[in-house]
Scaffold this motif. Structure first.
Motif, PDB file in Angstrom:
ATOM      1  N   LYS A   1     -39.795 -58.546  30.906  1.00 61.05           N
ATOM      2  CA  LYS A   1     -38.335 -58.706  30.993  1.00 61.05           C
ATOM      3  C   LYS A   1     -37.937 -58.821  32.453  1.00 61.05           C
ATOM      4  CE  LYS A   1     -34.707 -58.681  28.213  1.00 61.05           C
ATOM      5  NZ  LYS A   1     -34.608 -59.585  27.064  1.00 61.05           N
ATOM      6  N   ASP A   2     -37.291 -59.914  32.778  1.00 66.35           N
ATOM      7  CA  ASP A   2     -36.893 -60.133  34.161  1.00 66.35           C
ATOM      8  C   ASP A   2     -35.395 -59.895  34.304  1.00 66.35           C
ATOM      9  OD1 ASP A   2     -37.725 -61.375  36.874  1.00 66.35           O
ATOM     10  OD2 ASP A   2     -35.878 -62.429  36.314  1.00 66.35           O
ATOM     11  N   SER A   3     -35.020 -59.163  35.345  1.00 68.92           N
ATOM     12  CA  SER A   3     -33.624 -58.750  35.492  1.00 68.92           C
ATOM     13  C   SER A   3     -32.689 -59.923  35.762  1.00 68.92           C
ATOM     14  CB  SER A   3     -33.503 -57.728  36.636  1.00 68.92           C
ATOM     15  OG  SER A   3     -33.992 -58.297  37.837  1.00 68.92           O
ATOM     16  N   GLU A   4     -33.204 -60.983  36.387  1.00 67.78           N
ATOM     17  CA  GLU A   4     -32.337 -62.106  36.739  1.00 67.78           C
ATOM     18  C   GLU A   4     -32.320 -63.193  35.675  1.00 67.78           C
ATOM     19  OE1 GLU A   4     -32.837 -63.648  40.657  1.00 67.78           O
ATOM     20  OE2 GLU A   4     -33.375 -61.708  41.494  1.00 67.78           O
ATOM     21  N   SER A   5     -33.522 -63.535  35.171  1.00 67.47           N
ATOM     22  CA  SER A   5     -33.598 -64.665  34.249  1.00 67.47           C
ATOM     23  C   SER A   5     -33.431 -64.264  32.803  1.00 67.47           C
ATOM     24  CB  SER A   5     -34.941 -65.370  34.410  1.00 67.47           C
ATOM     25  OG  SER A   5     -35.979 -64.530  33.966  1.00 67.47           O
ATOM     26  N   GLY A   6     -33.631 -63.001  32.518  1.00 64.22           N
ATOM     27  CA  GLY A   6     -33.514 -62.568  31.123  1.00 64.22           C
ATOM     28  C   GLY A   6     -34.843 -62.434  30.431  1.00 64.22           C
ATOM     29  N   GLY A   7     -35.927 -62.952  31.047  1.00 66.20           N
ATOM     30  CA  GLY A   7     -37.227 -62.674  30.471  1.00 66.20           C
ATOM     31  C   GLY A   7     -37.940 -63.904  29.972  1.00 66.20           C
ATOM     32  N   ILE A   8     -39.209 -63.738  29.655  1.00 66.06           N
ATOM     33  CA  ILE A   8     -40.020 -64.814  29.102  1.00 66.06           C
ATOM     34  C   ILE A   8     -40.623 -64.388  27.772  1.00 66.06           C
ATOM     35  CG2 ILE A   8     -40.530 -65.922  31.294  1.00 66.06           C
ATOM     36  CD1 ILE A   8     -43.096 -64.420  31.448  1.00 66.06           C
ATOM     37  N   GLY A   9     -40.047 -63.369  27.172  1.00 71.51           N
ATOM     38  CA  GLY A   9     -40.410 -62.981  25.818  1.00 71.51           C
ATOM     39  C   GLY A   9     -41.866 -62.651  25.624  1.00 71.51           C
ATOM     40  N   LEU A  10     -42.390 -63.090  24.476  1.00 70.92           N
ATOM     41  CA  LEU A  10     -43.772 -62.796  24.111  1.00 70.92           C
ATOM     42  C   LEU A  10     -44.712 -63.924  24.495  1.00 70.92           C
ATOM     43  CD1 LEU A  10     -43.160 -61.328  20.562  1.00 70.92           C
ATOM     44  CD2 LEU A  10     -43.701 -60.063  22.621  1.00 70.92           C
ATOM     45  N   GLY A  11     -44.195 -64.912  25.187  1.00 68.59           N
ATOM     46  CA  GLY A  11     -44.981 -66.114  25.472  1.00 68.59           C
ATOM     47  C   GLY A  11     -46.305 -65.853  26.142  1.00 68.59           C
ATOM     48  N   LEU A  12     -46.307 -65.107  27.256  1.00 61.81           N
ATOM     49  CA  LEU A  12     -47.548 -64.884  27.993  1.00 61.81           C
ATOM     50  C   LEU A  12     -48.513 -63.987  27.237  1.00 61.81           C
ATOM     51  CD1 LEU A  12     -46.359 -64.543  31.693  1.00 61.81           C
ATOM     52  CD2 LEU A  12     -47.423 -66.491  30.552  1.00 61.81           C
ATOM     53  N   ALA A  13     -47.980 -63.032  26.480  1.00 63.41           N
ATOM     54  CA  ALA A  13     -48.854 -62.179  25.669  1.00 63.41           C
ATOM     55  C   ALA A  13     -49.586 -63.030  24.625  1.00 63.41           C
ATOM     56  CB  ALA A  13     -48.043 -61.085  24.990  1.00 63.41           C
ATOM     57  N   ILE A  14     -48.864 -63.991  24.013  1.00 59.76           N
ATOM     58  CA  ILE A  14     -49.480 -64.887  23.034  1.00 59.76           C
ATOM     59  C   ILE A  14     -50.485 -65.808  23.723  1.00 59.76           C
ATOM     60  CG2 ILE A  14     -49.019 -66.807  21.451  1.00 59.76           C
ATOM     61  CD1 ILE A  14     -46.352 -65.433  20.766  1.00 59.76           C
ATOM     62  N   CYS A  15     -50.110 -66.336  24.887  1.00 60.00           N
ATOM     63  CA  CYS A  15     -51.041 -67.187  25.648  1.00 60.00           C
ATOM     64  C   CYS A  15     -52.318 -66.446  25.990  1.00 60.00           C
ATOM     65  CB  CYS A  15     -50.366 -67.670  26.942  1.00 60.00           C
ATOM     66  SG  CYS A  15     -49.053 -68.874  26.673  1.00 60.00           S
ATOM     67  N   SER A  16     -52.173 -65.184  26.376  1.00 60.66           N
ATOM     68  CA  SER A  16     -53.329 -64.357  26.714  1.00 60.66           C
ATOM     69  C   SER A  16     -54.309 -64.270  25.549  1.00 60.66           C
ATOM     70  CB  SER A  16     -52.868 -62.953  27.125  1.00 60.66           C
ATOM     71  OG  SER A  16     -53.953 -62.070  27.211  1.00 60.66           O
ATOM     72  N   GLU A  17     -53.773 -64.024  24.346  1.00 60.59           N
ATOM     73  CA  GLU A  17     -54.626 -63.913  23.169  1.00 60.59           C
ATOM     74  C   GLU A  17     -55.263 -65.254  22.810  1.00 60.59           C
ATOM     75  OE1 GLU A  17     -55.463 -61.139  21.734  1.00 60.59           O
ATOM     76  OE2 GLU A  17     -54.172 -59.972  23.065  1.00 60.59           O
ATOM     77  N   ILE A  18     -54.514 -66.340  22.923  1.00 69.75           N
ATOM     78  CA  ILE A  18     -55.059 -67.670  22.610  1.00 69.75           C
ATOM     79  C   ILE A  18     -56.209 -68.008  23.552  1.00 69.75           C
ATOM     80  CG2 ILE A  18     -54.556 -70.147  22.635  1.00 69.75           C
ATOM     81  CD1 ILE A  18     -51.714 -69.462  21.681  1.00 69.75           C
ATOM     82  N   LEU A  19     -56.002 -67.793  24.850  1.00 71.50           N
ATOM     83  CA  LEU A  19     -57.039 -68.112  25.833  1.00 71.50           C
ATOM     84  C   LEU A  19     -58.269 -67.230  25.656  1.00 71.50           C
ATOM     85  CD1 LEU A  19     -54.757 -68.634  28.964  1.00 71.50           C
ATOM     86  CD2 LEU A  19     -55.962 -70.399  27.674  1.00 71.50           C
ATOM     87  N   SER A  20     -58.050 -65.944  25.356  1.00 68.38           N
ATOM     88  CA  SER A  20     -59.183 -65.027  25.135  1.00 68.38           C
ATOM     89  C   SER A  20     -59.995 -65.457  23.924  1.00 68.38           C
ATOM     90  CB  SER A  20     -58.670 -63.591  24.951  1.00 68.38           C
ATOM     91  OG  SER A  20     -58.078 -63.116  26.131  1.00 68.38           O
ATOM     92  N   ASN A  21     -59.296 -65.857  22.851  1.00 67.25           N
ATOM     93  CA  ASN A  21     -59.994 -66.305  21.642  1.00 67.25           C
ATOM     94  C   ASN A  21     -60.766 -67.601  21.874  1.00 67.25           C
ATOM     95  OD1 ASN A  21     -59.224 -64.184  19.974  1.00 67.25           O
ATOM     96  ND2 ASN A  21     -57.319 -65.152  19.366  1.00 67.25           N
ATOM     97  N   HIS A  22     -60.334 -68.388  22.838  1.00 74.73           N
ATOM     98  CA  HIS A  22     -61.061 -69.617  23.173  1.00 74.73           C
ATOM     99  C   HIS A  22     -62.276 -69.330  24.059  1.00 74.73           C
ATOM    100  CE1 HIS A  22     -57.700 -72.060  21.639  1.00 74.73           C
ATOM    101  NE2 HIS A  22     -58.530 -73.086  21.718  1.00 74.73           N
ATOM    102  N   GLY A  23     -62.285 -68.165  24.692  1.00 70.07           N
ATOM    103  CA  GLY A  23     -63.352 -67.861  25.648  1.00 70.07           C
ATOM    104  C   GLY A  23     -63.033 -68.335  27.050  1.00 70.07           C
ATOM    105  N   PHE A  24     -61.741 -68.605  27.329  1.00 67.09           N
ATOM    106  CA  PHE A  24     -61.306 -69.033  28.654  1.00 67.09           C
ATOM    107  C   PHE A  24     -60.856 -67.809  29.455  1.00 67.09           C
ATOM    108  CE2 PHE A  24     -59.610 -73.280  26.687  1.00 67.09           C
ATOM    109  CZ  PHE A  24     -60.913 -73.618  26.352  1.00 67.09           C
ATOM    110  N   THR A  25     -61.050 -67.868  30.763  1.00 66.38           N
ATOM    111  CA  THR A  25     -60.475 -66.853  31.643  1.00 66.38           C
ATOM    112  C   THR A  25     -59.127 -67.353  32.140  1.00 66.38           C
ATOM    113  OG1 THR A  25     -61.658 -67.763  33.545  1.00 66.38           O
ATOM    114  CG2 THR A  25     -62.723 -65.966  32.352  1.00 66.38           C
ATOM    115  N   TYR A  26     -58.263 -66.441  32.595  1.00 68.08           N
ATOM    116  CA  TYR A  26     -56.907 -66.836  32.983  1.00 68.08           C
ATOM    117  C   TYR A  26     -56.351 -65.854  34.013  1.00 68.08           C
ATOM    118  CZ  TYR A  26     -55.856 -63.156  29.620  1.00 68.08           C
ATOM    119  OH  TYR A  26     -55.817 -61.956  28.942  1.00 68.08           O
ATOM    120  N   GLY A  27     -55.234 -66.224  34.598  1.00 64.50           N
ATOM    121  CA  GLY A  27     -54.625 -65.328  35.575  1.00 64.50           C
ATOM    122  C   GLY A  27     -53.362 -65.929  36.158  1.00 64.50           C
ATOM    123  N   ALA A  28     -52.752 -65.168  37.085  1.00 60.07           N
ATOM    124  CA  ALA A  28     -51.536 -65.609  37.775  1.00 60.07           C
ATOM    125  C   ALA A  28     -51.582 -65.093  39.204  1.00 60.07           C
ATOM    126  CB  ALA A  28     -50.293 -65.089  37.060  1.00 60.07           C
TER     127      ALA A  28
END
Length: 447
Positions: A393-420
């Motif tokens: 939850k970002d104080s200025e923009s209002g947040g990015i919801g569950l998007g990155l959490a879902i992306c994390s699971e999708i990439l992990s299930n593919h066997g890809f590494t990820y980061g920011a």
């Protein structure tokens, strides 16, 4: 005495008892046999001494400190000290073997050795009472060792048992506190063994659980807030419509807003369900080889108009070796599209007007790295490592919801590494890496 110390004492008692029992058997069988053989050897030496004496003077037999008889021409001649003549009538010395024994009329067991010589058969014997006395001494020694071991073992086991069990009891106490969600535990064990390693693992686990627990509370709080806002709007608009406080056109506008908020709630619920399924591995990815270059170009096309409206420049950069090749990645195209869509959508949301968004595809150490880089205000360093695990939850923009959490699971299930990463205070990079075993390419096609 704690349970582990009792077990240590019980096991020690079992071991020492087994050792003593085995020692009793060995002493009874092996030691007695060795001792008897040594006595037969001594008797043989005595018989040879008697023979040597007989070669000299027969009369000397009566003065020897050896008990025995000389059998010559069916005549039995006793020698040595004692009244051996009384035995001669009840014992048949002629039938004795080389190594034998006999029982006297006084029920005394005697070991005998017969030596055949040119002067007759020499039979020497001695009482077996020495063997019994020897074994009794051995048994007494073993019993003394057993009792001494028990006396010494009890305080030693209690001492070492406490040294061994105190860290375990400490681990048990800390585990109990962690189960009560008390993660601020004091656990500094210096044992230099696996218990210390276990303590470090438990301490690390407590920190992880504390972080997860905090993220879960934030997740519930943020989800509750995002449910509460549209529900309040729906209720207010519905009440106004039901009470007849608005005209037809306004009522129609309110209805559209209600539908919009319902869609928003529905999307939120679908995201929660999607995340739950991905984390529970209830979804089987439909893996197939897809053309990576075409895939990335298609994503750029989808967002070009949106970027144009916001005066943002969207660029795609592909390494020459990859751009001049047919690159095929083993992935689920729908789920991978969702990841890229989320990355690019967030980049647009957080980019400044007139900024750039770069989609870069590069070959690094035989792995393919796909990065989305945007110019904006970056992600605070204190939360950049948590954005994949929580409802950010970002104080200025209002947040990015569950998007990155879902992306994390999708990439992990593919066997890809990820980061920011924040490449600078205003440049943010989201990326994922495809390992070499999950793609193939050849220099056969140009784009």
């Amino acid at each position: 005495m704690d349970k582990i110390t009792k077990k240590l004492f019980k096991y020690f008692l079992m071991i020492i008892t087994l050792v003593i029992i085995v020692s009793f058997f060995e002493s009874t069988i092996l030691l007695s046999k060795l001792y008897v053989n040594s006595q037969y050897k001594l008797l043989k030496e005595n018989a040879e001494d008697v023979y040597n004496y007989l070669k000299g003077d027969d009369k000397i037999l009566y003065n020897m400190n050896i008990n025995g008889v000389l059998i010559k021409d069916d005549v039995i001649l006793p020698f040595g000290k004692g009244r051996m003549g009384l035995m001669n009538k009840s014992i048949n010395f002629t039938e004795l073997k080389e190594k034998d024994y006999f029982i006297t009329h006084q029920n005394q067991k005697m070991l005998s050795y017969k030596l055949k010589t040119d002067t007759g058969d020499i039979v020497v014997f001695k009482s077996s009472k020495d063997i019994s006395d020897y074994l009794k001494i051995v048994y007494l020694i073993l019993l003394a060792v057993f009792i001494t071991a028990l006396i010494l073992a009890l305080p030693l086991i209690i001492f070492f048992g406490k040294k061994f069990t105190n860290p375990i009891l400490k681990l048990k106490e800390v585990s109990s506190e962690i189960s009560k969600e008390n993660f601020k535990v004091d656990l500094n064990l210096k044992t230099g063994d696996e218990i210390e390693e276990l303590a470090l693992s438990l301490k690390h686990m407590a920190k992880q659980l504390e972080s997860k627990n905090r993220l879960q509370r934030d997740f519930i709080a943020n989800i509750s807030h995002d449910f509460k806002t549209p529900l309040s709007i729906i209720r207010n608009y519905s009440e106004a419509t039901v009470d007849g406080m608005v005209d037809f056109e306004t009522s129609k506008s309110y209805s559209k807003e209600i539908i919009k908020e319902v869609d928003r709630l529905n999307k939120l619920v679908m995201d929660i369900m999607q995340l739950s399924k991905l984390r529970g591995q209830f979804i089987n990815l439909s893996l197939d080889y897809l053309d990576l270059n075409l895939f990335l170009m298609d994503m750029v096309v989808k967002f070009k108009n949106i970027c144009k409206e916001k005066n943002i420049i969207l660029k795609l950069s592909i390494d020459e070796i990859l751009s001049n090749s047919t690159v095929e990645v083993l992935a689920d195209s729908d789920y991978l599209s969702r990841v890229l869509y989320n990355f690019i959508d967030n980049a647009i949301k957080f980019s400044k007007e007139g900024g750039n968004i770069d989609i870069r595809c590069s070959l690094i150490d035989n792995n393919i790295k796909i990065a989305i880089i945007n110019e904006g205000r970056g992600i605070p360093e204190d939360i950049i490592n948590n954005i994949w695990d929580r409802y950010y939850k970002d104080s200025e923009s209002g947040g990015i919801g569950l998007g990155l959490a879902i992306c994390s699971e999708i990439l992990s299930n593919h066997g890809f590494t990820y980061g920011a990463n924040n490449n600078s205070s205003s440049v943010t990079e989201f990326y994922f890496t495809i390992p070499s075993n999950l793609f193939r390419y050849n220099k056969s096609k140009n784009y």
